[in-house]
Design a protein around this motif. Structure first.
Motif, PDB file in Angstrom:
ATOM      1  N   ARG A   2     -14.321   6.926 -17.378  1.00 55.44           N
ATOM      2  CA  ARG A   2     -13.333   7.597 -16.531  1.00 55.44           C
ATOM      3  C   ARG A   2     -12.122   8.032 -17.360  1.00 55.44           C
ATOM      4  O   ARG A   2     -11.986   7.683 -18.508  1.00 55.44           O
ATOM      5  CB  ARG A   2     -12.898   6.672 -15.393  1.00 55.44           C
ATOM      6  N   LEU A  25      -6.833   0.555 -11.577  1.00 54.00           N
ATOM      7  CA  LEU A  25      -5.991   0.671 -10.383  1.00 54.00           C
ATOM      8  C   LEU A  25      -5.311  -0.672 -10.124  1.00 54.00           C
ATOM      9  O   LEU A  25      -5.960  -1.717 -10.192  1.00 54.00           O
ATOM     10  CB  LEU A  25      -6.861   1.055  -9.182  1.00 54.00           C
ATOM     11  N   LYS A  73      -4.593   6.457  -7.342  1.00 56.84           N
ATOM     12  CA  LYS A  73      -5.696   6.305  -6.380  1.00 56.84           C
ATOM     13  C   LYS A  73      -6.070   7.718  -5.929  1.00 56.84           C
ATOM     14  O   LYS A  73      -5.658   8.194  -4.863  1.00 56.84           O
ATOM     15  CB  LYS A  73      -5.293   5.387  -5.206  1.00 56.84           C
ATOM     16  N   THR A 120     -16.322  -0.829 -10.106  1.00 55.71           N
ATOM     17  CA  THR A 120     -16.320   0.595  -9.732  1.00 55.71           C
ATOM     18  C   THR A 120     -15.298   0.883  -8.638  1.00 55.71           C
ATOM     19  O   THR A 120     -14.780   1.989  -8.544  1.00 55.71           O
ATOM     20  CB  THR A 120     -17.712   1.065  -9.256  1.00 55.71           C
ATOM     21  N   ALA A 121     -15.009  -0.122  -7.797  1.00 53.87           N
ATOM     22  CA  ALA A 121     -13.971   0.045  -6.759  1.00 53.87           C
ATOM     23  C   ALA A 121     -13.335  -1.317  -6.479  1.00 53.87           C
ATOM     24  O   ALA A 121     -13.165  -1.711  -5.324  1.00 53.87           O
ATOM     25  CB  ALA A 121     -14.576   0.643  -5.493  1.00 53.87           C
ATOM     26  N   SER A 122     -13.025  -2.031  -7.541  1.00 46.96           N
ATOM     27  CA  SER A 122     -12.492  -3.390  -7.380  1.00 46.96           C
ATOM     28  C   SER A 122     -11.851  -3.835  -8.689  1.00 46.96           C
ATOM     29  O   SER A 122     -12.122  -3.255  -9.743  1.00 46.96           O
ATOM     30  CB  SER A 122     -13.628  -4.349  -7.020  1.00 46.96           C
ATOM     31  N   ASN A 123     -11.034  -4.864  -8.624  1.00 43.00           N
ATOM     32  CA  ASN A 123     -10.435  -5.439  -9.838  1.00 43.00           C
ATOM     33  C   ASN A 123     -11.194  -6.677 -10.268  1.00 43.00           C
ATOM     34  O   ASN A 123     -11.785  -7.365  -9.435  1.00 43.00           O
ATOM     35  CB  ASN A 123      -8.966  -5.792  -9.595  1.00 43.00           C
ATOM     36  N   ARG A 137       2.134   1.750  -3.471  1.00 46.08           N
ATOM     37  CA  ARG A 137       1.131   2.341  -4.364  1.00 46.08           C
ATOM     38  C   ARG A 137       0.884   3.814  -4.026  1.00 46.08           C
ATOM     39  O   ARG A 137       0.669   4.634  -4.916  1.00 46.08           O
ATOM     40  CB  ARG A 137      -0.178   1.547  -4.296  1.00 46.08           C
ATOM     41  N   ILE A 180      -4.199  -4.092  -4.500  1.00 42.94           N
ATOM     42  CA  ILE A 180      -3.332  -4.930  -3.659  1.00 42.94           C
ATOM     43  C   ILE A 180      -3.984  -6.309  -3.485  1.00 42.94           C
ATOM     44  O   ILE A 180      -3.294  -7.327  -3.429  1.00 42.94           O
ATOM     45  CB  ILE A 180      -3.059  -4.257  -2.293  1.00 42.94           C
ATOM     46  N   HIS A 190       0.841  -1.207   0.000  1.00 42.63           N
ATOM     47  CA  HIS A 190       0.000   0.000   0.000  1.00 42.63           C
ATOM     48  C   HIS A 190       0.871   1.250   0.000  1.00 42.63           C
ATOM     49  O   HIS A 190       0.554   2.239  -0.677  1.00 42.63           O
ATOM     50  CB  HIS A 190      -0.950  -0.016   1.204  1.00 42.63           C
ATOM     51  N   ALA A 224     -12.633  -7.995  -6.820  1.00 42.60           N
ATOM     52  CA  ALA A 224     -11.774  -8.093  -5.636  1.00 42.60           C
ATOM     53  C   ALA A 224     -11.296  -6.730  -5.143  1.00 42.60           C
ATOM     54  O   ALA A 224     -10.871  -5.893  -5.943  1.00 42.60           O
ATOM     55  CB  ALA A 224     -10.553  -8.954  -5.973  1.00 42.60           C
ATOM     56  N   SER A 225     -11.389  -6.534  -3.831  1.00 41.44           N
ATOM     57  CA  SER A 225     -10.835  -5.310  -3.219  1.00 41.44           C
ATOM     58  C   SER A 225     -10.550  -5.573  -1.753  1.00 41.44           C
ATOM     59  O   SER A 225     -11.015  -6.565  -1.185  1.00 41.44           O
ATOM     60  CB  SER A 225     -11.829  -4.153  -3.339  1.00 41.44           C
ATOM     61  N   SER A 226      -9.811  -4.650  -1.143  1.00 39.17           N
ATOM     62  CA  SER A 226      -9.391  -4.811   0.254  1.00 39.17           C
ATOM     63  C   SER A 226     -10.568  -4.973   1.205  1.00 39.17           C
ATOM     64  O   SER A 226     -10.507  -5.769   2.136  1.00 39.17           O
ATOM     65  CB  SER A 226      -8.591  -3.591   0.700  1.00 39.17           C
TER      66      SER A 226
END
Ligand SMILES: Cc1ncc(COP(=O)(O)O)c(C=O)c1O
Length: 290
Positions: free
Chosen positions: A148, A211, A155, A189-192, A59, A214, A56, A249-251
């Motif tokens: 976008r 993005l 980020k 929208t907020a994930s891979n 990044r 991680i 993190h 996938a996201s944190s």
């Protein structure tokens, strides 16, 4: 076990001070407020361990370099600060939210000038413990044209496009959107995004269109460790509908299986076997705090 932090009892960090959330104030001339001129990180913490804190910070440095903003602290100073803010906000499942803006200028002016300190803000977000049985039911998503900018590797706190895209998903009564640019998938929208084809895991390559998550990095490492073939290549929108599994996938969300995309069921409308295996490895990784 310590009780989870509530917003009312939050102690946040702002420009060198620890103070209650309600007392944390910034100037309306802050460039983060006026222009979204800043970057951020969300770092998951399990028990007392940061999950890939070093990645993190790497990044964060990338985002700062891309907007030409000097990192106000060394990695070891960041780590010490993270430890202090976590100490003041006990809990089990948490995430550190860190935001750095270009600070406060005396007038509203796009031009970047030197001599103004960055605004540094940090808070601890309570993260809901993942309910594996619930997550296994999966989520529904729609595909949306990704309008976008060409700098999604940053980020950035300028998130209005993501807000609009998520709003479109909400209006369609689904949990998320898979973003598609010129016929190829970028991310959520907020994930891979990952798709499973047979025994192979496929994900779009990093670059300016998405993005570098991680969680994505952890999944790729876990796949390699467990001899799952991985291909990083462009994924066409059409390929999605033929996928055996699709994950976002996201944190904070970890790995969500998409079981319906647009009007089509994916993996027969339930989480697939590769997801089951990957989630198992991911949970072990979390406990180990690696
Ligand atoms: C646009 C976007 N892509 C991907 C991700 C996943 O990144 P990470 O796994 O580091 O949470 C996020 C996380 O918020 C995001 O906002």
């Amino acid at each position: 076990m310590s009780s989870p932090i509530s917003a009312a009892r939050q102690t946040v960090y702002l420009n060198g001070c620890f103070l209650p959330l309600a007392e944390a104030k910034i100037s309306v001339m802050d460039r983060g407020f006026l222009f979204g001129d800043g970057v951020y990180e969300v770092i998951p913490v399990f028990g007392h361990k940061l999950l890939r804190g070093d990645a993190h910070l790497r990044r964060l440095q990338h985002s700062l370099d891309r907007i030409s903003l000097q990192n106000p602290m060394s990695d070891s100073d960041w780590m010490q600060l993270f430890a202090r803010v976590l100490e003041k906000n006990p809990g089990e499942n948490r995430a550190i939210y860190l935001q750095i803006s270009r600070g406060v200028y005396p007038s509203r002016d796009l031009t970047v000038k030197s001599g103004y300190p960055a605004t540094i803000f940090m808070m601890v977000l309570p993260v809901k413990e993942i309910d594996l049985a619930l997550l296994a039911k999966g989520i529904k998503a729609i595909t949306i044209e990704d309008f976008r900018w060409d700098a999604c590797d940053i980020k950035s706190t300028s998130l209005v496009a993501s807000v609009m895209l998520r709003q479109q998903a909400t209006r369609a009564k689904v949990e998320d959107a898979v973003l598609v640019k010129h016929g190829y998938v970028t991310e959520g929208t907020a994930s891979n995004l990952f798709l499973v084809d047979g025994n192979t895991l496929i994900t779009p390559p990093t670059g300016h269109q998405l993005l570098s998550g991680i969680t994505r990095e952890i999944i790729l490492d876990l796949a390699t460790e467990n001899n799952i073939p991985v291909i990083q290549r462009p994924v066409s929108q059409q390929a999605l509908y033929h996928a055996d599994e699709i994950w976002l996938a996201s944190s904070t969300r970890e790995i969500a299986p998409v079981v319906k995309l647009d009007d089509q069921l994916i993996s027969k409308g339930a989480a697939g076997p590769m997801w089951q295996r990957m989630m198992g490895w991911y949970q072990l990784q979390k406990q180990a705090g690696r």
